[in-house]
Structures are given as C-alpha cells and as structure tokens.
Enzyme design. Structure first.
Site, PDB file in Angstrom:
ATOM      1  CB  ILE A 129      38.411  37.710  41.606  1.00  0.00           C
ATOM      2  CG1 ILE A 129      37.391  36.781  41.516  1.00  0.00           C
ATOM      3  CG2 ILE A 129      37.785  39.149  40.654  1.00  0.00           C
ATOM      4  CD1 ILE A 129      35.847  36.744  41.608  1.00  0.00           C
ATOM      5  CG  ASP A 130      43.837  39.696  39.945  1.00  0.00           C
ATOM      6  OD1 ASP A 130      44.123  39.620  40.566  1.00  0.00           O
ATOM      7  OD2 ASP A 130      43.998  40.099  37.960  1.00  0.00           O
ATOM      8  CB  VAL A 131      39.323  43.924  43.081  1.00  0.00           C
ATOM      9  CG1 VAL A 131      38.336  44.761  44.125  1.00  0.00           C
ATOM     10  CG2 VAL A 131      38.094  42.234  44.077  1.00  0.00           C
ATOM     11  CE1 TYR A 141      43.677  47.412  35.907  1.00  0.00           C
ATOM     12  CE2 TYR A 141      44.896  45.601  36.395  1.00  0.00           C
ATOM     13  CZ  TYR A 141      44.808  46.959  36.089  1.00  0.00           C
ATOM     14  OH  TYR A 141      45.880  47.407  35.530  1.00  0.00           O
TER      15      TYR A 141
END
Lengths: 248, 379
Positions: A129-131, A141
């Site tokens: 998971i991109d944050v 994101y």
C-alpha cells in the site's frame, strides 16, 4: 518477541534497478543481479523486488529476470509488479519467488486478495500500500493520485480481513529522502492489524531503522541508505540490538 | 529501450537521467558550450590555487594518474599552465599493459615524480574475483584504488590539494546534486565507483580489511587534519578529451599500438589495464546493452565532431558487443577458472530483457561466434 527483519527494497523499471524520490525522480543503479549478489553476501533477512513500471505498462515483472535472481538468492524473495491473476502468481512462484506483493490489482479488485490467499496460502500474499502524508494525515496513493474516497485505515483493515498475509506500507512522501521515517505511521498501522507489517520510506540511518523497529512492525524496508551511503543491513541490526530490540 | 534523441546513450546507463527525451550528459553539453562562464570559473580556480601554490621546493598538489591521456594532460597543465608543483600518484591496475607502462614512463620523462601504489596481489586477486563473480565488474578494486591511493598519499605526505579530471556526473550524466559539484569525497566514491558493494562486505568473503589497506579511504579525522580537498579540473576549465589526446600525442604519448581496444571506437582510451578496456566494458555491455564504443561516440556527438547518424553507423561498424577474447585467457588463468565458469558467469549477468532469448526457457541465444544478439539498437 519475534526478531525484527531488515529488508532491502529493490525497485526495477523493467531493465534496471532504480531508486526513486517521492516516486518521481529516478536514479538508475544498474544490474539487478549485482544488487542481489551484494545482499546475498550481506546475509539479509529477506529481499523485496518490485517492478514499478509493470502495472503502468500493462505487463508483469519479467519471469526470467526473477528466475536468474532466485537461482542463487539465499534470502526469502518477495516479488511484485503488474501481478493481476493467480496465473501470474503461479509463474513467479515457479521461477523462485517465495512471496508476491500485490498493489494495483488489490485496489482494482479486492476479492483478488482472497482468491490468491486461498490458492497459495496467506503467508505468500503481501499487499503493498502506497501512502502519502498531507497535513498530518495519511492517504492511500495510487496511479499518481491520492485516493481520497478510500480511507487508509479502513483499507488496511479490509486487506487483513480479505486474507493478506502481510502488509507493506510504502511512504511515498518520504520515499528516497533519507530524511527520517515516519514512526507515527509505522506505529498506527502495526497496531491496527495482527498480520506482519513492513514499513518502508525515508529511513535516514541505522538508528532511524531501529526507531521504526521499536513499534509493532515486523520489518523495516530500506533502499536509499544502502545504495548511497556506507550503512549496511548489518549496521541496522546492530542499532536495533543496541536498543534491546531482537534482530538477527 | 529508450535512447537519447541527441546522442546514442540508452536509458539503461546507470545514473543517467533523461529529460524530454534527452540524456543528462547532452543537457550538460549545452551548458558547457553555451552557458557556463568559463572565464569566471578560471578566476575562481586561480583564487583557490593561490592558497596552495608553493615555490617549487615541495609538492603543492597531487594528480591521480593512470598514464592515460587525461591524467597526463592534468599533470602537464597544472604544472605548465597553472604553475603548480604536482606529485603524480598512480594505483597499479589489475594487469598493466605494455603501452600503459610506456605512458607512465612518458609522464616521468616529462619531468614528473610518480608514486606508484600497488596493493598486495594476494588480496587484490580475491577482490577481482568478487568483482567478476558478484558485481559483474572484473576491475572493481581498480575503480576503488584509483580514488583511494591518491587520498592516502595526500594524507601521509600532507599535501592537501588533489586535482581530479572531469566531473563524470557532469560530463557523462548523473544526479543533479552531483553535477554542479566541484569536489570529490568519500561518499562520491561510495555512490559512483563501487557498484553498491562496500569494502566492509568483502569480509564476508574472507578478505580481511587489514590486507587491503591501500583501498581503504583514510578516515575523516585524517582527511580533516590535512584538509584534503579534491577538485575537478573539468569544473574550472572546459573539458575536451580530444584536446587532451592531441596535446599528449604531440609530446610523445602512445596510443594503443593495435588500433581501437576491443569493443571500443577509438584507440586512445582505457589502455593501461588488460581487462578494463575489453572485458570490463564487455560486462557493462551485457548488463546495460551498451559498451565503450557508445561512450566514445557520444563524446564525439556532444563535442560537435559527429552527427547522431554518423555515430549510429560507426557503432554498427565497431566491435562493441563482441566477446573480447584477447586478454580473457589471462583472466581465467589469474583467477584459476575454466572457460565454462567464465562464460556461465557472463550469462548470469546478462540482462535478460536486452538480448534475444528463448521465450520458453529464458536461455540466451548467441550467434556462431558466441556473441549475444541485441534486441535494441539506436535508430
């Protein structure tokens, strides 16, 4: 308490290893085989290999490159990039990957997490998971934009409920900055779920890696300081031990 | 595979950044020819040199030299144009060639004192082995020694000023923050010269750090005590490899007697080591899909001496990409390895995306001479 892992994160663009800054500016660092052999020498706990252009270019990470790397890679190998189906996963596991990381396809089709975990076992499925950080808040994101309609913490809980075996949190805002990781983010996420969490993004030094390891995360992912300074994974493990954190 | 629209460099070159289809080095070339105020830089250089310049009774700067055309130019220029008293320091390459030795003697014949640092061959060989098998770079310790030996001498002889050649990040492409840099330090070495490996890593392969002292960068305390400052000459005056070659040749410096080194386009680069020209550049080719001829032709394009079209033709006619067999038997004997081990290792480092391969097995496809087949070529 389980030993905390130090995991080098290796990004690929299809041809070469690269390092990004904030997922944008890129530095090309050469051959994936070279990088793998150096980490093999360093006896690291695990290696994560992500092809960051695969999804965008509508292809999966190259199976022969993975085969070459896995062939004499002593470490558990997690591979990600453009994985869309169980067939993709099967191919990568056949070529020597131990786990796969899924990002884009998990967002597009959350049920895929369950399908994959059911066929290959949860321990094999890492959801990445991109944050991004904005005004002291954290957002998901994807595809170059903030996914405002999706609450990060809700998504993380959902990923766990769908059957993921591990979560990799990649902090885009601090990516490649070497200015310090976000302990708060690592703390919030690792307390929220009971599956292992890998925090990645902004680690500035072995001591900073140790500060992240003090939270509930099970691993710290690092790239820039290994590429661009004299810090090694062993230095990070020593810094953790100095704080009384179990590390290998 | 993306190629620069101005030169023929592919985006697979490490540290190369592309903007608007143009590589960094070509952007730098525009700055170099049209934007940088070289007169101002020359004033700046004189200000710095005046703080170090002595009366000739002692060495006032160190020139790291290989005996190549650039380092000979540096030494001669620092003495004759800038009035300095250089001490030349060379790090012995993996296997010095005859012409390499002649050119080191050329430098001494020009009136320069030369210190040659040669690490013990026992440990050095183990580092060549690590370089070849782990990093895909048979000359790994050579890259390090070139940058540590002169600094070691600077510290020990208390000669603070080192004059390096061009800033390779500016001339050939690299991250923005390093392009405008006028100095070279330990971190520069770690970022650009070591293929991501560190000397602390060789301990895992049984090489003791105590046995490779010539390759260890002096510690910060030693460096600061002497005030070591390493400057790029190419920051202060416009770098021109042809000018360097022409000047040196006119004074008796030797080009390669057999014409272009294997895989190269010209006959005046990488002459000093048996393996740096041929095999090291070939290993670069299998990892990144370009070799020394491409490097040299790009320099010609950026200098305005060749068009892109001419360079593409010259590349096709060059020996880039052919296995450089001339000195390979020496390496196999040196490392005591078989041809199968040698070729097997090259295959492992070959980038599977860049060359023709069997779509089922991933096996590389080679021509009748054992050369790889490119999938990409600058158009």
């Amino acid at each position: 308490m389980l030993r905390k892992r130090v995991i080098p994160i290796v990004l690929l663009d299809g041809f070469s290893v690269l390092k990004t800054v904030k997922f944008d500016v890129r530095r090309n660092l050469g051959s994936p085989v070279t990088v793998m052999r150096t980490y093999n020498t360093r006896n690291v706990d695990e290696l994560v290999l992500l092809d960051i252009d695969a999804s965008k270019q509508n292809r999966a990470i190259d199976k022969f490159t993975i085969q070459e790397i896995a062939q004499d890679c002593f470490m558990p190998l997690t591979v990600g990039g453009g994985i869309r189906s169980n067939d993709d996963i099967r191919e990568l596991l056949k070529r020597g990957a131990d786990k796969v990381a899924i990002n884009t396809q998990a967002l597009l089709k959350p049920a895929f997490i369950t399908e994959a975990a059911e066929e290959f076992g949860a321990q094999c499925i890492v959801v990445s998971i991109d944050v991004v950080e904005e005004d002291d808040k954290f957002y998901v994101y994807s595809n170059g934009t903030i996914q405002t309609e999706l609450n990060l913490l809700t998504w993380i809980k959902q990923v766990e409920a769908l059957g993921a075996g591990e979560i990799l949190i990649n902090n885009v805002t601090r990516d490649g900055s070497m200015e310090g990781a976000n302990v708060e983010l690592a703390d919030i996420v690792s307390k929220l779920v009971s599956i292992p969490v890998i925090y990645v993004g902004g680690v500035s030094s072995p001591e900073d890696a140790a500060a992240i390891a003090e939270t509930n995360v099970s691993a710290v992912g690092i790239a820039s300081i290994f590429h661009f300074t004299d810090a090694t994974p062993n230095d990070c493990r020593m810094a953790m031990k100095n704080k009384g954190i179990p590390a290998r | 595979m993306q190629y620069c629209n101005k030169c023929i460099m592919p985006a697979t070159r490490p540290e190369q950044v592309f903007t608007d289809g143009i590589c960094d080095a070509c952007h730098s070339a525009v700055d170099k020819h049209d934007k940088i105020d070289w007169d101002q830089r020359s004033v700046e250089f004189e200000e710095i040199l005046s703080k170090y310049r002595g009366d000739g009774s002692r060495y006032d700067c160190i020139i790291p030299v290989s005996g190549g055309k650039d380092s000979c130019y540096q030494a001669i220029t620092m003495r004759d144009k800038y009035g300095m008293t250089p001490l030349c320091v060379t790090h012995t390459p993996c296997d010095l060639t005859e012409v390499g030795l002649k050119n080191l003697n050329f430098l001494r014949d020009q009136g320069f004192d030369l210190i040659q640092i040669s690490g013990n061959r026992k440990s050095y060989k183990e580092l060549v082995r690590i370089g070849f098998f782990k990093l895909g770079d048979c000359c790994w310790p050579e890259h390090i020694g070139i940058f540590t030996a002169p600094v070691r001498i600077a510290v020990n002889y208390k000669i603070p000023l080192l004059i390096w050649g061009e800033n390779s990040q500016f001339e050939y492409g690299g991250p923005a923050a390093k392009k405008e840099n006028n100095f070279l330090d330990r971190n520069w070495l770690e970022q650009f010269q070591m293929s991501g490996h560190r000397l602390s890593d060789v301990v895992h392969d049984g090489v003791e750090l105590n046995s490779i002292k010539t390759l260890l960068y002096p510690d910060d305390e030693e460096v600061n005590e002497v005030g070591v400052t390493g400057l790029f000459l190419g920051y202060f005056e416009k770098w021109d490899s042809k000018r360097n070659t022409d000047m040196c040749c006119s004074m008796g410096w030797n080009k390669n007697p057999d014409g272009p080194v294997e895989g190269a386009y010209n006959d005046f680069e990488n002459l000093d080591c048996k393996w740096i020209g041929g095999l090291h550049d070939y290993m670069k080719f299998i990892k990144y899909g370009y070799g020394r001829a491409t490097d040299q032709l790009c320099i010609e394009i950026r200098a305005g001496r060749m068009t892109r079209e001419e360079a593409v033709i010259a590349l096709r006619n060059s020996s880039e990409g052919q296995v450089p067999w001339k000195y390979i038997p020496d390496l196999m004997e040196y490392l005591n390895i078989t041809k199968e081990e040698f070729t097997g290792n090259l295959d492992r480092f070959t980038n599977k995306m860049i060359f023709e391969r069997d779509d089922e097995t991933g096996q590389l496809i080679k021509d009748e001479d054992g050369n790889l087949i490119r999938r990409f070529f600058p158009g």
